[in-house]
Scaffold this motif. Sequence first.
Motif, PDB file in Angstrom:
ATOM      1  N   VAL A 216      16.991  19.357   6.498  1.00  0.00           N
ATOM      2  CA  VAL A 216      17.685  19.112   5.240  1.00  0.00           C
ATOM      3  C   VAL A 216      17.203  20.166   4.259  1.00  0.00           C
ATOM      4  O   VAL A 216      16.000  20.259   3.970  1.00  0.00           O
ATOM      5  CB  VAL A 216      17.395  17.704   4.685  1.00  0.00           C
ATOM      6  N   ALA A 217      18.132  21.002   3.805  1.00  0.00           N
ATOM      7  CA  ALA A 217      17.805  22.076   2.869  1.00  0.00           C
ATOM      8  C   ALA A 217      18.340  21.691   1.502  1.00  0.00           C
ATOM      9  O   ALA A 217      19.553  21.605   1.299  1.00  0.00           O
ATOM     10  CB  ALA A 217      18.424  23.388   3.336  1.00  0.00           C
ATOM     11  N   HIS A 218      17.422  21.428   0.575  1.00  0.00           N
ATOM     12  CA  HIS A 218      17.808  21.031  -0.779  1.00  0.00           C
ATOM     13  C   HIS A 218      18.034  22.291  -1.607  1.00  0.00           C
ATOM     14  O   HIS A 218      17.139  23.145  -1.695  1.00  0.00           O
ATOM     15  CB  HIS A 218      16.708  20.167  -1.395  1.00  0.00           C
ATOM     16  N   CYS A 219      19.209  22.384  -2.203  1.00  0.00           N
ATOM     17  CA  CYS A 219      19.602  23.607  -2.903  1.00  0.00           C
ATOM     18  C   CYS A 219      19.691  23.404  -4.407  1.00  0.00           C
ATOM     19  O   CYS A 219      19.971  22.304  -4.884  1.00  0.00           O
ATOM     20  CB  CYS A 219      20.952  24.085  -2.388  1.00  0.00           C
ATOM     21  N   GLU A 220      19.497  24.497  -5.112  1.00  0.00           N
ATOM     22  CA  GLU A 220      19.685  24.503  -6.562  1.00  0.00           C
ATOM     23  C   GLU A 220      20.789  25.496  -6.898  1.00  0.00           C
ATOM     24  O   GLU A 220      21.022  26.458  -6.165  1.00  0.00           O
ATOM     25  CB  GLU A 220      18.387  24.867  -7.281  1.00  0.00           C
ATOM     26  N   TYR A 221      21.438  25.228  -8.038  1.00  0.00           N
ATOM     27  CA  TYR A 221      22.561  26.076  -8.440  1.00  0.00           C
ATOM     28  C   TYR A 221      22.033  27.317  -9.143  1.00  0.00           C
ATOM     29  O   TYR A 221      21.397  27.225 -10.203  1.00  0.00           O
ATOM     30  CB  TYR A 221      23.485  25.283  -9.370  1.00  0.00           C
ATOM     31  N   SER A 222      22.294  28.480  -8.582  1.00  0.00           N
ATOM     32  CA  SER A 222      21.783  29.743  -9.121  1.00  0.00           C
ATOM     33  C   SER A 222      22.802  30.848  -8.843  1.00  0.00           C
ATOM     34  O   SER A 222      22.645  31.631  -7.894  1.00  0.00           O
ATOM     35  CB  SER A 222      20.440  30.059  -8.466  1.00  0.00           C
ATOM     36  N   PRO A 223      23.858  30.912  -9.656  1.00  0.00           N
ATOM     37  CA  PRO A 223      24.939  31.863  -9.376  1.00  0.00           C
ATOM     38  C   PRO A 223      24.485  33.306  -9.507  1.00  0.00           C
ATOM     39  O   PRO A 223      23.626  33.637 -10.326  1.00  0.00           O
ATOM     40  CB  PRO A 223      26.009  31.512 -10.411  1.00  0.00           C
ATOM     41  N   LEU A 224      25.082  34.148  -8.680  1.00  0.00           N
ATOM     42  CA  LEU A 224      24.804  35.582  -8.691  1.00  0.00           C
ATOM     43  C   LEU A 224      25.836  36.299  -9.550  1.00  0.00           C
ATOM     44  O   LEU A 224      26.982  35.855  -9.644  1.00  0.00           O
ATOM     45  CB  LEU A 224      24.865  36.135  -7.263  1.00  0.00           C
ATOM     46  N   PRO A 225      25.453  37.428 -10.156  1.00  0.00           N
ATOM     47  CA  PRO A 225      26.470  38.216 -10.888  1.00  0.00           C
ATOM     48  C   PRO A 225      27.565  38.670  -9.933  1.00  0.00           C
ATOM     49  O   PRO A 225      27.276  39.145  -8.827  1.00  0.00           O
ATOM     50  CB  PRO A 225      25.673  39.399 -11.423  1.00  0.00           C
ATOM     51  N   GLU A 226      28.791  38.527 -10.378  1.00  0.00           N
ATOM     52  CA  GLU A 226      29.948  38.856  -9.531  1.00  0.00           C
ATOM     53  C   GLU A 226      29.852  40.282  -8.986  1.00  0.00           C
ATOM     54  O   GLU A 226      30.120  40.533  -7.812  1.00  0.00           O
ATOM     55  CB  GLU A 226      31.226  38.683 -10.372  1.00  0.00           C
ATOM     56  N   GLU A 227      29.439  41.207  -9.821  1.00  0.00           N
ATOM     57  CA  GLU A 227      29.430  42.619  -9.421  1.00  0.00           C
ATOM     58  C   GLU A 227      28.336  42.928  -8.405  1.00  0.00           C
ATOM     59  O   GLU A 227      28.352  43.975  -7.764  1.00  0.00           O
ATOM     60  CB  GLU A 227      29.279  43.537 -10.658  1.00  0.00           C
ATOM     61  N   GLU A 228      27.397  42.033  -8.241  1.00  0.00           N
ATOM     62  CA  GLU A 228      26.313  42.259  -7.274  1.00  0.00           C
ATOM     63  C   GLU A 228      26.537  41.470  -5.983  1.00  0.00           C
ATOM     64  O   GLU A 228      25.646  41.410  -5.136  1.00  0.00           O
ATOM     65  CB  GLU A 228      24.976  41.840  -7.888  1.00  0.00           C
ATOM     66  N   ASN A 229      27.693  40.874  -5.837  1.00  0.00           N
ATOM     67  CA  ASN A 229      27.925  39.976  -4.705  1.00  0.00           C
ATOM     68  C   ASN A 229      29.309  40.210  -4.091  1.00  0.00           C
ATOM     69  O   ASN A 229      30.198  39.382  -4.209  1.00  0.00           O
ATOM     70  CB  ASN A 229      27.787  38.515  -5.180  1.00  0.00           C
ATOM     71  N   PRO A 230      29.480  41.330  -3.412  1.00  0.00           N
ATOM     72  CA  PRO A 230      30.810  41.634  -2.860  1.00  0.00           C
ATOM     73  C   PRO A 230      31.126  40.781  -1.632  1.00  0.00           C
ATOM     74  O   PRO A 230      30.237  40.271  -0.960  1.00  0.00           O
ATOM     75  CB  PRO A 230      30.680  43.110  -2.466  1.00  0.00           C
ATOM     76  N   TRP A 231      32.414  40.652  -1.352  1.00  0.00           N
ATOM     77  CA  TRP A 231      32.864  39.949  -0.153  1.00  0.00           C
ATOM     78  C   TRP A 231      32.733  40.876   1.067  1.00  0.00           C
ATOM     79  O   TRP A 231      32.960  42.079   0.960  1.00  0.00           O
ATOM     80  CB  TRP A 231      34.324  39.526  -0.298  1.00  0.00           C
TER      81      TRP A 231
END
Lengths: 137, 63
Positions: free
Chosen positions: A91-106
Motif C-alpha cells: 500500500v503506497a500512500h500518496c500526497e498531492y504534489s503537482p509538477l510544473p506543466e513545462e517540466e512534465n512532457p508526455w
Amino acid sequence: MARLVIFKAAWPELRKADLQPTFPGGGSSDILSQRLDYSDGAPPRVGDRTLEFKDAGHLEPSSSRLSPWRVARVEEYVGNTGLESMDEVVVAHCEYSPLPEEENPWTQSTMGQITVENFGGDTEAFTHWRESQRVTA
Amino acid sequence: MNSDRQTTDHWVVNEECCHAIAKKYGWPLERVYRDREAKGLLPVRCTYSGNCPFPSYGEKTNG
C-alpha cells in the motif's frame, strides 16, 4: 514474484486535488490506482510518482507522464502461507504534489506487435484477424 | 520505479488477457483500459512499464 501495489491518498489530499474517486456502487474511494507487478523489480519507494495517461484511438498507443501523486509512505504485506495469489501486497500512500506543466512532457507508449498472444492464444481468431489485415491489390 | 518512464501497450481481447500476459512474461501491468467504442477484435489496451515486446520477435523482455 507477484506483487499487488495499491496507490491511495488521504481524504484531505484528494480534496486538495479536487478528486473524488468512486467504487462501482458509487461509494467514495481513496484508491488512486493499482499496479500488478510480476517482474522482479523493487516495490515503490518514497518519492516515486504514479503515472497519468492520455488515451488515443483504438489500436493506437497511449501517452503517459508523471502524475501529481507522490509516494509518501509505503506499507508491505507479505503472504505467509505460500498459497496466496499474490506474494506481496504493497500500500503506497500518496500526497498531492503537482509538477510544473513545462517540466512534465508526455511520452508516447511503444506499441507491441500483434501476435496470437493478443488473442489469448486463440490461433483461429489470430489467423482470422491476420487475414483481414491483408491488403489486396 | 520512475527511473524508466517508458511504457508498452498491447491491445488484447479482454482484461484477463492483460493479467495473463503480465504473469507469463514477468511484466509490471500499469493500466487496463477498455475502449468501449472499439469495433474491432481487440478492444482492451494493456499498458506495461518498460520496454515489453513479445519475445518471439527476438527482442529482450523487460525484467
